[in-house]
Design a protein around this motif. Structure first.
Motif, PDB file in Angstrom:
ATOM      1  N   ASN A 256     -14.287  -9.380  -4.823  1.00 37.01           N
ATOM      2  CA  ASN A 256     -14.652 -10.610  -3.375  1.00 37.01           C
ATOM      3  C   ASN A 256     -14.116 -11.602  -2.956  1.00 37.01           C
ATOM      4  O   ASN A 256     -13.164 -12.023  -3.158  1.00 37.01           O
ATOM      5  CB  ASN A 256     -15.370 -10.518  -2.900  1.00 37.01           C
ATOM      6  CG  ASN A 256     -16.793 -10.098  -2.451  1.00 37.01           C
ATOM      7  OD1 ASN A 256     -16.264  -9.022  -1.608  1.00 37.01           O
ATOM      8  ND2 ASN A 256     -17.805  -9.791  -2.928  1.00 37.01           N
TER       9      ASN A 256
ATOM     10  N   THR B 143     -20.259  -6.013  -3.339  1.00 31.19           N
ATOM     11  CA  THR B 143     -19.735  -6.621  -2.953  1.00 31.19           C
ATOM     12  C   THR B 143     -19.448  -7.027  -1.169  1.00 31.19           C
ATOM     13  O   THR B 143     -19.545  -7.660  -1.249  1.00 31.19           O
ATOM     14  CB  THR B 143     -17.822  -5.070  -2.931  1.00 31.19           C
ATOM     15  OG1 THR B 143     -17.813  -5.040  -4.107  1.00 31.19           O
ATOM     16  CG2 THR B 143     -16.966  -5.824  -2.435  1.00 31.19           C
ATOM     17  N   PHE B 144     -20.001  -6.285  -0.630  1.00 31.94           N
ATOM     18  CA  PHE B 144     -20.547  -5.922   1.255  1.00 31.94           C
ATOM     19  C   PHE B 144     -21.669  -7.179   0.814  1.00 31.94           C
ATOM     20  O   PHE B 144     -21.094  -8.218   2.395  1.00 31.94           O
ATOM     21  CB  PHE B 144     -21.136  -4.220   1.360  1.00 31.94           C
ATOM     22  CG  PHE B 144     -21.947  -4.911   2.619  1.00 31.94           C
ATOM     23  CD1 PHE B 144     -21.472  -4.188   4.086  1.00 31.94           C
ATOM     24  CD2 PHE B 144     -22.998  -5.275   3.044  1.00 31.94           C
ATOM     25  CE1 PHE B 144     -21.594  -4.918   4.766  1.00 31.94           C
ATOM     26  CE2 PHE B 144     -23.965  -5.677   4.338  1.00 31.94           C
ATOM     27  CZ  PHE B 144     -23.319  -5.179   5.074  1.00 31.94           C
TER      28      PHE B 144
ATOM     29  N   LEU C 224     -19.323 -10.318   0.123  1.00 34.71           N
ATOM     30  CA  LEU C 224     -18.324 -10.414   0.491  1.00 34.71           C
ATOM     31  C   LEU C 224     -18.111 -12.087   1.987  1.00 34.71           C
ATOM     32  O   LEU C 224     -17.246 -12.895   1.912  1.00 34.71           O
ATOM     33  CB  LEU C 224     -18.023  -9.211   1.789  1.00 34.71           C
ATOM     34  CG  LEU C 224     -16.678  -9.552   2.416  1.00 34.71           C
ATOM     35  CD1 LEU C 224     -16.535  -8.266   3.378  1.00 34.71           C
ATOM     36  CD2 LEU C 224     -16.149  -9.995   4.326  1.00 34.71           C
TER      37      LEU C 224
ATOM     38  N   LEU D  13     -21.148 -18.569  -6.607  1.00 33.59           N
ATOM     39  CA  LEU D  13     -21.727 -17.412  -5.598  1.00 33.59           C
ATOM     40  C   LEU D  13     -22.333 -15.705  -5.308  1.00 33.59           C
ATOM     41  O   LEU D  13     -23.556 -15.594  -5.091  1.00 33.59           O
ATOM     42  CB  LEU D  13     -22.106 -18.458  -3.634  1.00 33.59           C
ATOM     43  CG  LEU D  13     -21.740 -19.753  -3.842  1.00 33.59           C
ATOM     44  CD1 LEU D  13     -22.127 -20.685  -2.284  1.00 33.59           C
ATOM     45  CD2 LEU D  13     -23.712 -20.390  -3.664  1.00 33.59           C
TER      46      LEU D  13
ATOM     47  N   ALA E 247     -23.403 -15.581  -8.178  1.00 34.64           N
ATOM     48  CA  ALA E 247     -25.245 -14.894  -8.436  1.00 34.64           C
ATOM     49  C   ALA E 247     -26.118 -13.695  -7.578  1.00 34.64           C
ATOM     50  O   ALA E 247     -27.436 -13.766  -8.008  1.00 34.64           O
ATOM     51  CB  ALA E 247     -25.552 -16.660  -8.091  1.00 34.64           C
ATOM     52  N   ARG E 248     -25.391 -14.156  -5.981  1.00 31.56           N
ATOM     53  CA  ARG E 248     -26.354 -13.238  -5.520  1.00 31.56           C
ATOM     54  C   ARG E 248     -26.270 -11.379  -5.698  1.00 31.56           C
ATOM     55  O   ARG E 248     -27.649 -10.662  -5.623  1.00 31.56           O
ATOM     56  CB  ARG E 248     -25.259 -13.384  -3.638  1.00 31.56           C
ATOM     57  CG  ARG E 248     -25.859 -12.136  -2.798  1.00 31.56           C
ATOM     58  CD  ARG E 248     -26.823 -13.193  -1.868  1.00 31.56           C
ATOM     59  NE  ARG E 248     -27.560 -12.639  -0.519  1.00 31.56           N
ATOM     60  CZ  ARG E 248     -27.998 -11.749  -0.090  1.00 31.56           C
ATOM     61  NH1 ARG E 248     -28.822 -10.662  -1.979  1.00 31.56           N
ATOM     62  NH2 ARG E 248     -28.606 -11.308   0.591  1.00 31.56           N
TER      63      ARG E 248
ATOM     64  N   GLY F 108     -29.368 -10.980  -8.238  1.00 32.27           N
ATOM     65  CA  GLY F 108     -30.416 -10.397  -8.242  1.00 32.27           C
ATOM     66  C   GLY F 108     -30.806  -9.182  -7.161  1.00 32.27           C
ATOM     67  O   GLY F 108     -31.556  -8.274  -6.833  1.00 32.27           O
ATOM     68  N   GLU F 109     -29.837  -8.458  -6.892  1.00 27.77           N
ATOM     69  CA  GLU F 109     -29.560  -7.673  -5.417  1.00 27.77           C
ATOM     70  C   GLU F 109     -30.468  -6.954  -5.642  1.00 27.77           C
ATOM     71  O   GLU F 109     -30.179  -6.008  -6.575  1.00 27.77           O
ATOM     72  CB  GLU F 109     -28.698  -7.393  -4.353  1.00 27.77           C
ATOM     73  CG  GLU F 109     -28.021  -6.740  -3.946  1.00 27.77           C
ATOM     74  CD  GLU F 109     -29.132  -6.909  -1.617  1.00 27.77           C
ATOM     75  OE1 GLU F 109     -29.443  -8.396  -2.259  1.00 27.77           O
ATOM     76  OE2 GLU F 109     -29.764  -6.585  -1.286  1.00 27.77           O
ATOM     77  N   TYR F 110     -31.433  -6.037  -4.181  1.00 28.03           N
ATOM     78  CA  TYR F 110     -32.788  -5.331  -4.515  1.00 28.03           C
ATOM     79  C   TYR F 110     -32.247  -4.291  -3.790  1.00 28.03           C
ATOM     80  O   TYR F 110     -31.841  -2.921  -4.131  1.00 28.03           O
ATOM     81  CB  TYR F 110     -33.887  -5.182  -4.558  1.00 28.03           C
ATOM     82  CG  TYR F 110     -35.036  -4.630  -5.231  1.00 28.03           C
ATOM     83  CD1 TYR F 110     -34.892  -3.606  -6.134  1.00 28.03           C
ATOM     84  CD2 TYR F 110     -35.681  -4.791  -3.804  1.00 28.03           C
ATOM     85  CE1 TYR F 110     -35.741  -3.169  -6.386  1.00 28.03           C
ATOM     86  CE2 TYR F 110     -36.634  -3.521  -4.229  1.00 28.03           C
ATOM     87  CZ  TYR F 110     -36.766  -2.640  -4.825  1.00 28.03           C
ATOM     88  OH  TYR F 110     -37.231  -1.689  -5.164  1.00 28.03           O
TER      89      TYR F 110
ATOM     90  N   PRO G 170     -33.354  -5.862 -11.460  1.00 27.68           N
ATOM     91  CA  PRO G 170     -34.652  -5.974 -10.287  1.00 27.68           C
ATOM     92  C   PRO G 170     -35.383  -4.591 -10.833  1.00 27.68           C
ATOM     93  O   PRO G 170     -36.734  -4.670 -10.064  1.00 27.68           O
ATOM     94  CB  PRO G 170     -33.279  -6.342  -9.264  1.00 27.68           C
ATOM     95  CG  PRO G 170     -32.672  -6.694  -9.299  1.00 27.68           C
ATOM     96  CD  PRO G 170     -32.275  -6.048 -10.815  1.00 27.68           C
TER      97      PRO G 170
ATOM     98  N   ALA H 130     -37.335 -10.549 -16.199  1.00 31.91           N
ATOM     99  CA  ALA H 130     -37.092 -11.055 -15.404  1.00 31.91           C
ATOM    100  C   ALA H 130     -36.627 -13.032 -15.516  1.00 31.91           C
ATOM    101  O   ALA H 130     -35.656 -13.358 -15.132  1.00 31.91           O
ATOM    102  CB  ALA H 130     -38.550 -12.066 -14.150  1.00 31.91           C
TER     103      ALA H 130
ATOM    104  N   MET I  97     -33.364 -12.451 -17.192  1.00 35.37           N
ATOM    105  CA  MET I  97     -32.408 -12.224 -16.093  1.00 35.37           C
ATOM    106  C   MET I  97     -32.126 -13.738 -15.483  1.00 35.37           C
ATOM    107  O   MET I  97     -30.833 -13.825 -15.403  1.00 35.37           O
ATOM    108  CB  MET I  97     -32.636 -11.251 -15.289  1.00 35.37           C
ATOM    109  CG  MET I  97     -32.135 -10.513 -14.278  1.00 35.37           C
ATOM    110  SD  MET I  97     -32.929  -9.436 -13.376  1.00 35.37           S
ATOM    111  CE  MET I  97     -31.767 -10.135 -12.353  1.00 35.37           C
ATOM    112  N   LEU I  98     -33.189 -14.586 -15.594  1.00 41.58           N
ATOM    113  CA  LEU I  98     -32.904 -16.055 -14.905  1.00 41.58           C
ATOM    114  C   LEU I  98     -32.415 -16.988 -15.608  1.00 41.58           C
ATOM    115  O   LEU I  98     -31.680 -17.408 -15.796  1.00 41.58           O
ATOM    116  CB  LEU I  98     -34.275 -16.716 -14.811  1.00 41.58           C
ATOM    117  CG  LEU I  98     -35.192 -16.648 -13.639  1.00 41.58           C
ATOM    118  CD1 LEU I  98     -36.218 -17.124 -13.547  1.00 41.58           C
ATOM    119  CD2 LEU I  98     -34.079 -17.184 -12.139  1.00 41.58           C
TER     120      LEU I  98
ATOM    121  N   LEU J  60     -24.369 -19.984 -14.205  1.00 42.88           N
ATOM    122  CA  LEU J  60     -23.932 -20.401 -12.684  1.00 42.88           C
ATOM    123  C   LEU J  60     -23.638 -21.760 -13.333  1.00 42.88           C
ATOM    124  O   LEU J  60     -22.419 -22.998 -12.948  1.00 42.88           O
ATOM    125  CB  LEU J  60     -24.978 -20.479 -12.269  1.00 42.88           C
ATOM    126  CG  LEU J  60     -25.436 -19.580 -11.410  1.00 42.88           C
ATOM    127  CD1 LEU J  60     -26.430 -19.879 -10.867  1.00 42.88           C
ATOM    128  CD2 LEU J  60     -23.926 -19.017 -10.320  1.00 42.88           C
TER     129      LEU J  60
END
Lengths: 272, 278, 338
Positions: free
Chosen positions: B75, B149-150, B153, B204, B207-208, B211-213, B231, B250, B253-254, B261
């Motif tokens: 990205n 990636t989606f 973006l 950003l 980071a997003r 965690g994406e599920y 996740p 969790a 991960m955090l 970050l």
């Protein structure tokens, strides 16, 4: 002039690269949703959307957004006022705390509410004793949605307010306007497009949240399903076309969001 | 260095707005999130360590952070190109393309997941051609990277774009008149200015993606050790009534995301300071 | 000033939550059946039939709500406070956990209804593509190189645990109870699994829609559903030489029905599963009925095969769960050695 931009073939190449990249990652999935949604024709499409469970899911999604967005809007205005108009200790820290929900996995966002309101959770025994159902009921869905969309309005408003500066407010106050009057008559009109922009983005996310809501919903058909969860359920019932039909409603919503956003952006630009 | 908590201002409403901000933040975010640490505290430190360093957890972390990193890099490169093209060039349909960039933000992740799986599965529009050359699209780390990636973006494009728009053309003209060729101008003048925002966008998106599920779960394949994201492992632990284990993963991960970050922010701060001096 | 604003906000928040909360005291009687994935179609028909029956006998309108998902996930939701009046899950262990972790229902729940509280049974069969191109006949064909096997994850799916245990049972029988051999067999089998979905429904989608895999390990009822509804003529069911008697149990959630005042109707609901009408509906959805008369009527639809039971081979669910599916259990070991 030649040195200020790139050679023609480089430009064409870059534009092509960008368009191909976006085509693969954005247009293709979108086309795929609609292609599958209408695989069985208009009649079937409308039929699946008129199904009572689909309508109930849409209603739930709407209620969720109607509660979550205004609350986050109030918060966004208050937070950006405090952060932009004043200089105080720990301001940067506060900013990163506000951004926190964006970097937390949606699964974790749902999990924390289970730990809090679940029958085995901290509040569980008290809630059970008072016969209050929060988890696996609309309140938890709404709370999880508020959590996930928490910073959306604030993030959009802070830069807008910062660009606006405080001179106008200071002038109004010096001329004897009250604090609230200044806020309503000066600040709000100045940031109205930013507010709208924030609402649009916040609303899109609120209506589309899946991970966090999935953890706290309980998946009761017709009662605690939102539209994204309904998509998953249909998908698991082998009703693929129906699942994509419901998905297409959400995709359509996304497109409307984008159009609205483009208009607001144009308004912000001309407003400057 | 005695500094008052708040600098004096003639604007009113500080205590109201800050009070409300802190109250709402605590109510919605901080108190619920603190539950995570409370629950993890029921594990002993060695218990916590055992959960987060078990082979399966490590494999999941590696996969989640690895695919998130690759997708954020993709990205960063293509997002930069898109932002550049949108700001500097004009071509038919530019407005539409510009609006389309935000599509992943607006599209529910579950819908994205189903659509991408449909596309990249061996029977899908794209997957069947990948299969011809022996590449597995869906149900592999590649599929996960595609989904990430989606969803990541818009971030790079939207952070770089405004900086590019604000960039003063006189800088480039000055460089050019001093005899720099286009490539030198880009490298020495343009790039340093947009680099901090590129880094922000990258962080950003990263980071997003970690965690994406919703979008990943459909396309991942979910094989332990191979295509099981962190996740999902949390969900799996939950479904086995292992709350302490789930929260431990969790929290792990955090903590990792927070460190990443924070170092991203530090780097960005460091670079902008250096650039400011130069 | 600030305090008053905060106070107002709390009121608004509370009002918002209260408005959104479902009205508990509805005039209509409602039941919530929390079930696992593949029973969607079964309970859709059964609920209609029972609601009619209940209306005829008592004159009360009844609304039955359904929640479906992976069996373990559903059990967890009930523990966390999902207001189930009855649970109808994939395996007894998931209800045992509810009884162990909460006081929602007593530990002896399984003895309260006939046949170990399982009104219908099923088993695990193979679903292969038309013409059975890989020539799959029995369990040992699954470990051959080049055979792709689709099964959900035993950690999250009840059906997958039955799949796993059936394979284990076959291996034990084949190698005269040699556990080492059984372990190797399962290791080889899971090496052939390309996708491990979280639920039975996800696996079927992978097999049918994505066309991945040569054989799907599935509930018998699920396999028939695929053959009937999703691809007539595209799939064939292969019955292995040996399989497991899968017993998906049902139970009343005492605490919840007492709170909702629905004990009578919930009890009747479960008992109706054992009546001729209930058994008939189960058989129509390819669950093996318990009632002899109904079983004979549908005998042609269920091939007879050698069925092992969880109690005889594994010493019950608790032991099986601990040995195989707990953290660092045999399943973890074999998938990590892959």
């Amino acid at each position: 002039m030649r040195t200020r931009t790139e050679p023609r073939f480089v430009r064409i190449m870059l534009v092509t690269t960008a368009l191909v990249f976006l085509g693969i990652f954005l247009v293709l999935p979108l086309a795929c949703v609609f292609h599958n949604a209408f695989a069985k024709g208009w009649g079937y499409y409308l039929g699946t959307l008129r199904h009572p469970d689909a309508l109930a899911a849409m209603r739930m999604t709407m209620i969720t957004a109607l509660v979550a967005v205004p609350l986050n809007l109030v918060f966004g205005v208050a937070a950006s006022w405090a952060i932009v108009k004043f200089d105080f200790k720990g301001r940067d820290f506060l900013l990163s705390l506000i951004d926190l929900p964006l970097s937390v996995s949606p699964v974790i966002s749902g999990l924390v509410f289970v730990l809090f309101f679940g029958a085995q959770g901290v509040m569980g025994p008290w809630l059970t004793a008072h016969n209050i159902q929060i988890l696996f009921a609309p309140p938890a869905i709404i709370l999880a949605t508020i959590f996930v969309t928490f910073p959306m309005v604030a993030r959009e408003l802070i830069p807008v307010m910062r660009a606006q500066g405080s001179e106008e407010e200071e002038a109004a106050l010096t001329l004897g306007a009250s604090g609230w009057k200044t806020f309503w008559r000066v600040t709000i009109p100045n940031i109205r497009w930013g507010i709208l922009y924030g609402i649009i983005l916040c609303n899109a996310r609120a209506m589309g949240e899946f991970g966090a809501v999935s953890v706290v919903s309980g998946h009761i058909r017709g009662l605690t399903n939102t539209l994204p969860l309904h998509v998953e359920i249909l998908y698991n019932e082998y009703q693929f076309t129906a699942a994509f039909a419901a998905a297409s409603v959400l995709a359509l919503l996304a497109i409307v969001t984008l159009i609205a956003k483009t208009f607001v952006e144009a308004a912000i630009r001309s407003g400057r | 260095m005695s500094r008052r908590f708040v600098q004096p201002s003639i604007l009113p409403g500080f205590s109201l707005s800050l009070g409300f901000t802190v109250f709402y933040l605590s109510l919605i975010v901080l108190i619920p999130l603190s539950m995570l640490f409370v629950k993890t505290a029921t594990l002993s430190l060695s218990g916590f360590w055992e959960v987060v360093t078990s082979a399966r957890t490590l494999a999941a972390y590696r996969l989640s952070f690895g695919t998130a990193l690759v997708s954020a890099l993709v990205n960063a490169v293509f997002g930069l190109v898109v932002a550049w093209v949108l700001v500097r060039y004009s071509f038919p349909g530019k407005r539409i393309v510009d609006a389309l960039v935000d599509f992943p933000l607006a599209l529910p992740t579950a819908v994205a997941g189903i659509a991408l799986t449909e596309l990249y599965a061996p029977t899908g529009w794209v997957g069947r051609y990948l299969a011809l050359v022996g590449i597995k699209g869906a149900f592999s780390p590649l599929g996960i990277t595609i989904a990430l990636t989606f969803i990541g973006l818009p971030f790079v494009v939207r952070t770089v774009q405004p900086v590019l728009e604000e960039l003063d053309p006189q800088l480039e003209e000055a460089a050019a008149s001093l005899g720099a060729n286009r490539w030198q101008t880009l490298r020495k003048v343009v790039f340093p200015v947009i680099f901090p925002s590129l880094l922000t966008g990258f962080t950003l998106a990263f980071a997003r993606a970690i965690g994406e599920y919703g979008s990943v779960i459909f396309i991942a394949g979910n094989m332990p050790m191979k295509t099981e994201i962190a996740p999902l492992l949390i969900m799996t632990k939950l479904e086995q009534y292992d709350y302490a284990g789930a929260t431990a993963i969790a929290v792990g991960m955090l903590l990792i995301s927070f460190v990443l970050l924070a170092s991203g922010n530090f780097l960005q701060w460091h670079i902008s300071k250096k650039l400011g001096k130069a | 000033m600030l305090l008053k604003k905060l106070y107002n906000l709390v009121i608004v928040l509370a009002a918002g939550l209260a408005l959104a909360a479902p009205v508990a005291a509805a005039s209509k009687v409602t039941l919530l059946n929390v079930s696992y994935d593949p029973t969607r179609e079964l309970y859709q028909s059964f609920n209609k039939s029972f609601a009619d029956y209940w209306f005829k006998t008592t004159g009360t309108a009844l609304e039955i709500n359904q929640s479906h998902g992976g069996s373990g996930k559903q059990g967890r939701a009930v523990i966390d406070g999902l207001q189930a009046d009855v649970v109808t899950l994939a395996l007894a262990y998931d209800i045992d956990v509810i009884a162990a972790k909460t006081d929602l229902l007593p530990g002896n729940w399984q003895s309260r209804l006939p046949h170990n509280s399982t009104p219908y049974t099923s088993t695990i069969v193979f679903l292969v593509r038309k013409g059975n191109p890989k020539g799959i006949k029995d369990w040992d064909d699954l470990v051959k190189p080049g055979v792709a096997v689709i099964t959900p994850n035993p950690k999250t799916s009840g059906g997958a645990r039955w799949n796993y245990l059936a394979a284990w049972g076959y291996a034990l029988k084949h190698w005269n109870n040699d556990e080492g051999q059984a372990r190797e067999f399962l290791t080889a089998l899971f090496k052939n699994v390309p996708v491990l979905d979280t639920g039975a429904r996800g696996s079927t989608t992978t097999f049918v829609e994505r066309k991945i895999g040569d054989v799907l390990l599935a509930w018998e009822n699920e396999a028939y559903l695929v053959v009937d509804q999703l691809g007539k003529g595209d799939y064939e069911i292969v019955t292995p030489s040996l399989s497991i008697l899968a017993e998906p149990p049902v139970a009343l959630v005492d605490r919840n029905v007492d709170r909702h005042g629905t004990r009578k109707v919930a009890q009747a609901y479960l008992e109706y599963l054992y009546t001729e009408e209930g058994q008939e509906i189960a058989a129509q959805h390819y669950y093996r009925p318990r009632l002899e008369a109904v079983a004979q009527k549908y005998a042609a639809q269920f091939p007879s095969l050698n069925l092992i039971t969880i109690d005889a081979v594994f010493g019950g669910w608790k032991k099986a769960q601990e040995a195989h599916f707990a953290d660092k259990g045999i399943f973890d070991q074999i998938t990590q050695s892959n």
